[in-house]
Scaffold this active site. Sequence first.
Site, mmCIF file in Angstrom:
data_model
loop_
_atom_site.group_PDB
_atom_site.id
_atom_site.type_symbol
_atom_site.label_atom_id
_atom_site.label_comp_id
_atom_site.label_asym_id
_atom_site.label_seq_id
_atom_site.Cartn_x
_atom_site.Cartn_y
_atom_site.Cartn_z
ATOM 1 N N LEU A 125 17.263 0.019 -6.574
ATOM 2 C CA LEU A 125 16.077 -0.844 -6.526
ATOM 3 C C LEU A 125 14.889 -0.116 -5.897
ATOM 4 C CD1 LEU A 125 17.676 -4.276 -5.608
ATOM 5 C CD2 LEU A 125 16.891 -3.484 -7.850
ATOM 6 N N LEU A 147 13.571 2.091 -8.610
ATOM 7 C CA LEU A 147 12.859 1.285 -9.609
ATOM 8 C C LEU A 147 11.476 0.895 -9.106
ATOM 9 C CD1 LEU A 147 12.801 -0.476 -12.244
ATOM 10 C CD2 LEU A 147 13.770 -2.315 -10.827
ATOM 11 N N GLU A 148 11.384 0.507 -7.852
ATOM 12 C CA GLU A 148 10.128 0.020 -7.283
ATOM 13 C C GLU A 148 9.224 1.144 -6.783
ATOM 14 O OE1 GLU A 148 9.417 -2.831 -7.962
ATOM 15 O OE2 GLU A 148 11.142 -4.138 -7.854
ATOM 16 N N GLY A 149 9.650 2.377 -6.916
ATOM 17 C CA GLY A 149 8.831 3.494 -6.441
ATOM 18 C C GLY A 149 8.633 3.441 -4.943
ATOM 19 N N TYR A 209 5.506 0.589 -4.125
ATOM 20 C CA TYR A 209 5.843 -0.568 -3.304
ATOM 21 C C TYR A 209 6.373 -0.079 -1.966
ATOM 22 C CZ TYR A 209 5.796 -3.605 -7.459
ATOM 23 O OH TYR A 209 5.432 -4.301 -8.577
#
Length: 144
Positions: free
Chosen positions: A77, A80-82, A91
Site C-alpha cells: 500500500l 501504491l500510494e507513493g 502521499y
Amino acid sequence: MSDQLPFFVYGTLRPGLHNHARYLAGRCTRIRPAVLTGAALHDGPGYPFLLPDPAHRVVGELLTLRAAQYPQLLALLDELEGCRTDGTGLYVRERLPVTVRGTGLAELAWVYLAGPAAAARLRERPALIASGDWTLPHGTTLPG
C-alpha cells in the site's frame, strides 16, 4: 501500541473499486463504514487526496487487514500510494482517529494524506469534493 492499525480508505481502495479488488480483496478481516473529521477530500487525477481541514469530513471504510499478511500489505500500500519514509512522497501515512459510523467510537487508523507537493498544489487550486465521499457524484453534498 501496535503498528498494525486498521486503514481508513476513501478512494480507489474502497470495497467495490479497482484497487481494493487488486490489493485488498480477501485480505481483510473486517470492513466498517467510517468517517474522518477534520479533513477535506479533493479530486485528483483519477484518485482523491485528503488535506487537513477542520471544517470538513471524509467518508470511507475502516479496513482491518489479516495479521499474517500485514507487513507485506503495508509495504504494498505504501508503494501504491507513493509513500516515502522521508515524507516527500505523493502521499504521507499518518495515525489519525477515525469514527466508526453508527457507533460514535473513534479508533486510530492509518490514513494516507496528500504529500507536500500535492498538498501545495491543492491549496493553490482546490478541487474540493463537497460531499466528502469520492464514490458519489462530485457535486453532491451530504447532510450534516
